[in-house]
Scaffold this motif. Structure first.
Motif, short mmCIF file in Angstrom:
data_model
loop_
_atom_site.label_atom_id
_atom_site.label_comp_id
_atom_site.label_asym_id
_atom_site.label_seq_id
_atom_site.Cartn_x
_atom_site.Cartn_y
_atom_site.Cartn_z
N ASN A 38 48.80 48.90 29.65
CA ASN A 38 49.97 48.60 30.47
C ASN A 38 51.12 49.52 30.08
O ASN A 38 51.14 50.06 28.97
CB ASN A 38 50.40 47.14 30.27
CG ASN A 38 49.44 46.18 30.97
OD1 ASN A 38 48.95 46.48 32.07
ND2 ASN A 38 49.15 45.08 30.34
N ARG B 184 35.02 42.87 26.52
CA ARG B 184 35.70 44.06 27.01
C ARG B 184 35.44 45.25 26.07
O ARG B 184 35.21 46.37 26.51
CB ARG B 184 37.20 43.77 27.09
CG ARG B 184 37.95 44.65 28.04
CD ARG B 184 39.38 44.15 28.19
NE ARG B 184 40.18 45.14 28.89
CZ ARG B 184 40.28 45.19 30.21
NH1 ARG B 184 39.65 44.31 30.95
NH2 ARG B 184 41.03 46.13 30.78
N ASP C 296 34.45 35.72 43.39
CA ASP C 296 35.72 36.15 42.81
C ASP C 296 36.90 35.50 43.53
O ASP C 296 36.80 35.13 44.70
CB ASP C 296 35.84 37.68 42.93
CG ASP C 296 34.89 38.37 41.95
OD1 ASP C 296 34.53 37.72 40.93
OD2 ASP C 296 34.51 39.51 42.21
N ARG D 36 49.43 33.04 38.51
CA ARG D 36 48.44 33.80 37.73
C ARG D 36 47.19 32.95 37.53
O ARG D 36 47.21 31.93 36.86
CB ARG D 36 49.03 34.19 36.37
CG ARG D 36 50.13 35.22 36.53
CD ARG D 36 50.99 35.29 35.30
NE ARG D 36 50.32 35.93 34.18
CZ ARG D 36 50.24 37.24 34.02
NH1 ARG D 36 50.76 38.04 34.90
NH2 ARG D 36 49.64 37.74 32.97
N ARG E 82 41.93 35.58 37.27
CA ARG E 82 41.77 36.95 37.76
C ARG E 82 42.96 37.81 37.33
O ARG E 82 42.78 38.92 36.81
CB ARG E 82 41.69 36.94 39.29
CG ARG E 82 41.58 38.33 39.89
CD ARG E 82 41.56 38.31 41.40
NE ARG E 82 42.84 37.87 41.99
CZ ARG E 82 43.21 38.12 43.24
NH1 ARG E 82 42.41 38.78 44.05
NH2 ARG E 82 44.37 37.68 43.70
N GLU E 83 44.17 37.31 37.53
CA GLU E 83 45.36 38.09 37.14
C GLU E 83 45.42 38.25 35.62
O GLU E 83 45.80 39.30 35.12
CB GLU E 83 46.64 37.42 37.63
CG GLU E 83 46.91 37.63 39.12
CD GLU E 83 46.02 36.79 40.01
OE1 GLU E 83 45.55 35.73 39.54
OE2 GLU E 83 45.76 37.19 41.16
N GLU F 133 43.00 38.44 33.57
CA GLU F 133 42.04 39.46 33.15
C GLU F 133 42.52 40.85 33.55
O GLU F 133 42.49 41.79 32.76
CB GLU F 133 40.65 39.18 33.74
CG GLU F 133 39.67 40.31 33.42
CD GLU F 133 38.22 39.88 33.45
OE1 GLU F 133 37.93 38.74 33.85
OE2 GLU F 133 37.37 40.71 33.06
N ALA F 134 42.99 40.96 34.81
CA ALA F 134 43.37 42.29 35.30
C ALA F 134 44.57 42.84 34.54
O ALA F 134 44.62 44.02 34.22
CB ALA F 134 43.67 42.20 36.79
N GLU F 135 45.54 42.02 34.23
CA GLU F 135 46.77 42.54 33.62
C GLU F 135 46.73 42.54 32.10
O GLU F 135 47.19 43.46 31.46
CB GLU F 135 47.97 41.70 34.09
CG GLU F 135 48.27 41.91 35.56
CD GLU F 135 49.31 40.93 36.06
OE1 GLU F 135 49.23 40.56 37.23
OE2 GLU F 135 50.18 40.53 35.28
N THR G 109 39.24 38.57 29.17
CA THR G 109 38.01 38.41 29.94
C THR G 109 37.91 36.99 30.50
O THR G 109 38.15 36.01 29.78
CB THR G 109 36.79 38.70 29.04
OG1 THR G 109 36.99 39.98 28.45
CG2 THR G 109 35.50 38.69 29.85
#
Lengths: 515, 401, 539
Positions: free
Chosen positions: C36, C301, C418, C452, C455-456, C458-460, C464
């Motif tokens: 990030n 990850r 998903d 959040r 999914r958010e 994990e993505a940000e 996992t």
């Protein structure tokens, strides 16, 4: 000292009470077994539930009976015979895609699952063996400097260590968790996973996703994993035990319900029967469940408060019901031949199905789509039903003891649900039923005098295992009250028609006399 | 009339509540300092702790006992219940009598100490330092008994000191002089029942007065009126603490840890280790802790609570205790200069086998003079009994002192 | 040729930063890489709406080891933790159970519902504190390998056994039972009132993929009770300026000791040569080399996404795939135009400063879990929310507020597929509607809401499956089993590769203990002086 002062009274002529009595009598003690019912047997009895139809009233499969006990008490000589052993477990699939599980080999699944099953079974057997080795030992106390306690702990540590590094790691990893996660790691076939998960939750207040369920699976496997049907039903086991106990010199008085355990100053002095008769004794050994024994027959006031509180906290919420069907013929299971119907049939078509069935129990409801373990013992034993007709014996879950709506209102609907569920696998079964009997945990509690109607006299789980079974402070069969002992399934190693608790208790009592 | 109500949601607006005697306490509280005793406002000292102490030894002092935790035990099984709960034989506490006792866990560790009032046949009050309803109800399993906490339903005053009996006589409590130590009697007070027990926490002649909270203020007023010429004074908790140390009385949370709150496993104590073995009656067939205490008696104590007479005049607050060979063997839990015994006294915990009567010890005392700290090693001796024990404590009828 | 570092630490969350800071303090040249454009990981303060600062992942602080706080001088680098004290559980019928900083007020509040339970609370906390005291001493220690015969492992195992033995017989049994019971069964041994049980039960499932009736949840409760603020055991506080303040202070400490931080590009590959980790290749093409590579990423990850499978043994990869890291929680961060009016708290502003929970029975909590098992977010969710701006004036404009809403349960996938944006918005509505039921008019105050789901997360943040603990806290993944048996001492399967995230002992929460422990092991292997403090003793 008179003879009666040396007498040992055993409360309850179930299998553990009888085993305990037989061993005590063989060690030279004067033993009287007091049984409330008209016949010995406790929850391991065969009885007629419809004219001409007989069925094991509670436990219906023999898989944990200790071999040593069978040999030492010469049960075979006393008439114990298996009508059938080595039953195959068949996971039923409503569409006929049944899965046959015979030990490590499994049929009806893909090659990968077959291979995985070999490894899985080998592993579970090895782990179960560690637990099995504990069955015939008195659990050690912690925090003592007693040589035997320390040796016992060391032996357990050694047993785990000798698994070797890889297996030891696996044992320490899975022993405390749930069967769902373990099966998901290893298998694909839903029916196989469902059936294997049922073995981990039968007779428990656990779902496949509940931690401790791996431990329960191991406990079930700890006797070797061979399912057998005694000739004459489960009552034949206790009949042989009663005969062995009598031969050893024990007196068995049936129809003699114990009203209370008598206490003289700070020690047990005998029992009083329902009819008011006082029977003095030097020692009283109870095969009744720990709460019935300690809160009921003895009375909490004779215990110290912390201990009595712990006894009140033993989890013993029965949730397995028994269903008996008298059938006017051989039921036909879709996709299963007649020989297959004689095996151990499991209704547990997937992990999710079993978990959903369990969900209801948490809220004091019975399962909307229950799981079941079924046998047709009359296929192997024609003494149980008239010719051409059959009995079906099923353990059905979940049917919690404390149903929110009360069993009086729910029993008809639940029995109907169970039969509907069975009819999904054997479509014509409803029409074949001559008579149906449902024993809810409430009925089991009343008829067999087991608090909560829990077959194991207390949940089998890690927090109620070994020295913590039934509660810390009574984990070595002696209760805090001098002269009062426990020998039932509520004590280590727990439930199932095993007999080990009875024998371990007898050994502890004999040992305490020597000291 | 309760002054503390839990059933109202807005109780949180007050972190502490007035006692039923509050108006009177407020009038006397010249220092305007308040302390907390569980739910109630309490007074550490009204004017001067030392003067209040002397009222307790020389005339009489009045202490508000209302915040003390009180429980009522009744029902057909009250006696067997108490006999199982407490270590002593409660059957020996006849109606109209009071007994001191401790109660233990199954492991024989002291949960708390307190007084048991046999109010009338089969009905008891237990006063304790800590809240006990959880343990008392756990212990009630299997008994036909009702146990409730009644802390807020009973207002109580301690009247302690040589002129206490005379004060009560002047108040019109006929025959009070015939009440023997640990006895209790009931009187009419303005149409309600006033219970008086000859009990206290000062080791002196003294009484405790129990009444419904609605009559609290009139009782206070009558008492002070009666005692006006006999030197009566309100007394704060600081003075009471001095009095109880002189009497050699222990305090939960100060001289020992109540087992239900003790996190560290070895920090609890058996009655033997607190010098309270005389309260344990092994002739009873069952009581909480019996098995463990039988074993503990065999094994001998791990610690001893001792009373120390220390050389010099510097109070041994928070001091370490050493053997004569300079081994650290314990610590002081309560200490003071005793104005009545004219001695430097302390209660201390020492590791067994130390602590035999007459044993010499050394105390590490820190003291401050004009900000400068100094340290001295003082010799001390283990003594038995109260540090100050006036005969009037036991006299019946008491002389007019 | 790029600069050769002594160590590269991947992932600037609190564990990565603590790890890097301890290594830098020992004189190592350390490079921190972060995908990030900002540091903090899940310990972060984000400005996502006007002048509002959100603690948009973790939101309160208690577990942060005080030994680390002090050793890294975090106070000097600007970290300030302010206790808020207390909590409140709101019921559907407009009542509540408050917990106040004042112990007597708390007791009276509990007695308002059940006098017996109010007293039982003393016994309850004694037993919880006994367990906390036992576990706390192992937080800053490396777990022994019970299968090993190495002296160090044997000694550590002996130490563990001895500390256990010291508890005494009855507490040993209590301890063994505690680790295997469900929080509901445990609470049943103390309390009678449903609301009091529900209020205590929440801590047994936060972040966990278990229900309150699942055996093993009593331990999860411990995980939330073993922290402290300024020596007050079990207390919780806000990091002033949001949870990012913790990461910022650690980052400042790291830089002060010569560490470098590169943000804005994730790791593409951990490079391995001749069975040794040699460095990292970033997604933007940059490559860095070092003697030691430390991953603060989750176990999956690290090994499934950032390494070449050819560098790892197949059975190790299987174990990594079987690592349980199912997410169970979501978060909604809300900018409020004013203070909401909770029906139950209309008169009681004091409790709005505390941790507010929406639940009134353990059965409701368990049903919320059933939804998760069925692959859907709880339709009647358990909510744990705070308004930090009532304590910390730095996070929103005056009179406006930031509200942190933690929600359970939220599955990592919806019915096996998903998450979609529509799912996320529907989930957000479920949460806002739930709060609205307790605080009519609440939705009108919402200026902005960041929703959040796993999914958010994990993505940000790289967690996992959105699991906030970097791996579930069950017996198979605790102590020497964490993350997987045989790899519980922070060393990866490849030489020079270390793990320092919450996937490792002692697990999740903004604790910084895994990062510190990993640093100690690395320094040991490099034969450098240890900079990691030992745990403070309590005897």
């Amino acid at each position: 000292m008179t003879d009666h002062d040396a007498r040992i009274i055993v409360i309850g002529a179930g299998h553990n009470g009888l085993v305990c009595a037989a061993y005590l009598a063989r060690a030279g003690h004067e033993v009287t077994v007091l049984e409330a019912a008209a016949e010995p047997g406790g929850a391991a009895v065969t009885r007629e539930f419809a004219p001409g139809f007989r069925v094991p009233a509670c436990a219906h499969l023999l898989y944990l009976l200790d071999d040593g006990i069978r040999k030492e008490l010469a049960l075979d000589k006393h008439g114990l015979r298996m009508a059938r052993s080595g039953l195959v477990s068949i996971g039923l699939d409503p569409d006929g895609g049944h899965v046959r599980i015979a030990g490590a080999s499994v049929g009806g699944v893909a090659d990968a699952d077959q291979e995985a099953m070999q490894a899985h079974h080998r592993r579970m057997r090895r782990f179960a063996h560690i637990i099995g080795r504990l069955h015939n030992r008195q659990p050690p106390r912690l925090g003592t400097t007693d040589r035997r306690d320390l040796a016992s702990l060391a032996r357990l540590a050694l047993d785990i260590r000798t698994l070797g590094r890889t297996e030891m790691r696996e044992f320490l990893r899975i022993a405390g968790i749930n069967i769902y996660d373990v099966l998901q790691e290893r298998f694909e076939n839903p029916v196989l996973k469902g059936a294997l998960s049922l073995d981990a939750v039968l007779g428990t207040f656990l779902g496949p996703r509940s931690n401790n369920s791996v431990f329960c699976a191991l406990h079930r496997l700890s006797g070797g994993g061979d399912y057998a049907l005694p000739a004459g039903g489960m009552g034949a086991v206790t009949a042989a035990l009663a005969s062995a106990a009598r031969e050893a010199g024990a007196e068995i008085r049936t129809g003699s319900p114990v009203a209370r355990i008598l206490v003289d100053h700070d020690r047990v002095s005998g029992v009083e029967l329902d009819d008011g008769e006082w029977l003095p004794a030097a020692k009283v050994v109870s095969s009744a469940d720990p709460r019935a024994t300690l809160h009921g027959l003895l009375g909490a006031r004779h215990l110290e408060a912390g201990f009595a509180h712990r006894v009140g906290n033993i989890r013993m919420r029965g949730c397995a019901a028994k269903v008996h069907l008298a059938l006017d013929g051989m039921p036909e299971f879709t996709g299963l031949d007649a020989a297959g119907a004689g095996e151990r049939l499991l209704i547990a078509p997937s992990l999710e199905y079993v978990e959903r069935a369990f969900n209801h129990a948490k809220y004091g409801e019975h399962s909307a789509a229950p799981v079941a373990e079924m046998t047709l013992p009359s296929l192997h034993d024609d003494s149980l039903a008239p010719a051409g007709q059959h009995v079906l014996s099923a353990v059905v879950q979940w049917a919690p003891r404390n149903l929110k709506q009360g069993w009086a209102d729910a029993r008809a609907a639940f029995l109907d649900t169970v039969i509907d569920t069975m009819a999904r696998y054997a479509p014509g079964i409803r029409e074949q039923i001559l008579h149906a009997e449902l024993l809810t945990p409430e009925d089991i509690e009343r008829q067999f005098r087991i608090t909560g109607g829990h077959w194991h006299h207390g949940e089998l789980s890690l927090d109620q295992f070994l020295m913590m079974r039934p509660v810390p402070g009574a984990g070595q069969y002696a209760t805090p009250v001098p002269g009062l002992w426990l020998c039932g399934a509520g004590s280590h190693p727990g439930g199932g028609v095993m007999g080990s608790a009875g024998r371990n208790a007898a050994r502890a009592i004999v040992g305490s006399n020597r000291e | 009339m309760r002054t503390v109500r839990f059933d109202r949601r807005d109780h949180y607006r007050h972190k502490v509540f007035p006692s039923p005697f509050h108006a009177r306490q407020q009038a006397h509280n010249e220092l305007k300092v308040w302390s907390r005793w569980f739910d109630y406002l309490s007074v550490p000292a009204y004017t001067c702790a030392q003067m209040e102490y002397f009222a307790g030894r020389n005339a009489c002092g009045v202490f508000d006992l209302t915040p003390m935790t009180k429980h009522r035990v009744s029902g057909p099984d009250a006696l067997p219940y108490l006999n199982r709960l407490l270590t002593r034989d409660v059957g020996k506490i006849r109606p109209g009598r009071v007994g001191y006792s401790v109660w233990c866990t199954d492991e024989g560790q002291v949960i708390d100490d307190g007084t048991v009032f046999h109010l009338r046949e089969g009905e008891y009050r237990i006063c304790s330092q800590e809240h006990q309803i959880d343990w008392f109800l756990i212990s009630a399993l299997g008994f036909d008994v009702e146990v409730v906490e009644e802390t807020h339903d009973v207002a109580a005053l301690a009247l302690q000191g040589p002129t206490s009996c005379a004060t009560l006589k002047r108040m019109g409590l006929d025959g009070i002089e015939n009440l023997t130590p640990f006895g209790l009697a009931h009187f009419d007070f303005q149409g309600t029942q006033l219970m008086v027990s000859r009990t206290g926490y000062t080791g002196d002649l003294g009484y405790e007065l129990w009444i419904d909270p609605g009559h609290a203020e009139p009782l206070w007023n009558r008492l002070f009126e009666a005692g006006r010429l006999l030197g009566i004074k309100p007394m704060g908790s600081e003075a009471l603490d001095l009095l109880r140390i002189e009497a050699g009385f222990i305090l939960a949370g100060v001289d020992f840890m109540p087992a239900q709150q003790t996190v560290r496993p070895t920090h609890t104590r058996t009655p033997f280790e607190l010098g309270l073995g005389w309260l344990v009656d092994f002739d009873k067939p069952v009581f909480n802790g019996r098995r463990a205490l039988l074993a503990a008696r065999e094994r001998g104590p791990r610690y001893r609570l001792v009373r120390l007479d220390i050389e010099g005049n510097k109070p041994a607050h928070h001091s370490y205790v050493y053997s004569t060979r300079n081994k650290n063997i314990g610590w002081v839990t309560s200490a003071m200069w005793s104005p009545s015994a004219k001695a430097n006294i302390a209660l201390a915990t020492v590791a067994a086998p130390h602590g035999e009567p007459g044993e010499e010890m050394r105390i590490e005392i820190y003291y401050q003079r004009e900000l400068k700290w100094s340290r001295m090693m003082a010799s001390a001796r283990v003594v038995e009994g109260a540090f100050y024990d006036p005969p009037r404590r036991r006299e019946t009828p008491p002389l007019d002192h | 040729m790029a600069k050769q570092y002594d160590a590269i630490v991947i992932g600037a969350g609190h564990n990565g930063l603590a790890n890097a800071a301890f290594l830098a303090k020992a004189g190592l040249s350390v490079l921190m890489v972060e995908k990030n454009p900002y540091i903090g990981g899940a310990s972060v303060s984000r400005n996502l709406y006007k002048d509002w600062i959100y603690s948009n992942c973790s939101y309160v602080c208690s577990l942060l080891r005080p030994e680390v706080y002090r050793a890294l001088d975090l106070a000097r680098y600007g970290l300030q933790v302010v206790p808020y004290g207390g909590s409140v559980t709101l019921t559907q019928d407009g009542d509540y159970l408050g917990s106040y900083i004042d112990p007597d007020a708390s007791r009276r509040e509990m007695a308002r519902h059940s006098p017996r339970d109010a007293d039982a609370e003393v016994r309850y906390w004694r037993d919880i504190m006994r367990q906390c005291r036992f576990i706390r001493q192992f937080l800053l220690r490396t777990a022994p390998d019970p299968t090993s015969f190495k002296p160090r492992d044997l000694l550590e195992l002996l130490h563990l056994g001895r500390e256990f033995w010291k508890l005494g017989e009855s507490v040993m049994y209590d301890t063994m039972r505690f680790y295997t019971m469900s929080i509901v069964e445990f609470l049943d041994e103390y309390f009678e009132h449903p609301l009091i049980k529900a209020a205590h039960a929440g801590s047994g499932i936060i972040g966990s993929a278990l229900g309150v009736m699942s055996p093993g949840t009593a331990y999860v409760l411990l995980h939330h009770a073993m922290g402290e603020v300024d020596g007050t055991a079990g207390a919780w506080g806000f990091a002033r300026g949001g949870m990012g303040a913790i990461a910022e202070a650690m980052g400042a400490c790291l830089r002060d000791h010569g560490g470098e931080i590169v943000t804005g590009s994730g790791v593409e590959r951990i490079q391995v040569r001749n069975g040794r980790a040699t460095g990292v290749a970033l997604e933007n093409g940059d490559e860095y080399t070092a003697d030691v590579v430390v991953s603060n990423m989750t176990l999956p990850r690290t090994f499934l996404e950032c390494m070449d499978p050819a560098d790892l043994r197949p059975d190790f990869l299987t174990k990594v795939r079987n690592f349980k890291i199912r997410g169970s929680s979501g978060k909604v961060n809300i900018a409020l135009d004013g203070l909401p009016q909770f029906t139950a708290l209309r008169e009681n502003r004091e409790l709005m400063h505390t941790d507010m929970h929406l639940i009134d029975s353990v059965e409701r909590l368990e049903r919320a879990y059933d939804d998760w098992k069925n692959g859907i977010w709880s339709q009647d969710p358990y909510i744990d929310m705070l308004i930090p701006t009532l304590t910390d004036p730095t996070m929103a404009p005056p009179g406006k507020h930031f509200m942190s809403v933690f929600v359970q349960y939220v599955p990592p996938k919806v019915h096996g597929r998903d998450w979609t944006d529509a799912d996320r918005d529907a989930f957000g509505q479920t949460v806002l509607n739930q709060i609205e039921r307790y605080a009519p008019g609440f939705k009108n105050l919402v200026l902005h809401a960041e929703v959040r789901t796993p999914r958010e997360l994990e993505a940000e943040v790289g967690l996992t499956e959105g699991n906030i603990f970097q791996g579930e806290l069950t017996m198979d993944q605790l102590l020497f089993n964490r993350p997987i048996p045989g790899y519980a001492q922070y060393r990866g399967p490849v030489k020079g590769l270390y793990l320092c995230g919450s996937s490792n002992h002692p697990g999740g929460g903004v604790m910084a203990a895994p990062g510190a422990n990993a640093a100690r092991e690395i320094l040991r292997d490099l034969r450098k002086p240890n900079t990691v403090p030992e745990g403070w003793l309590d005897d």
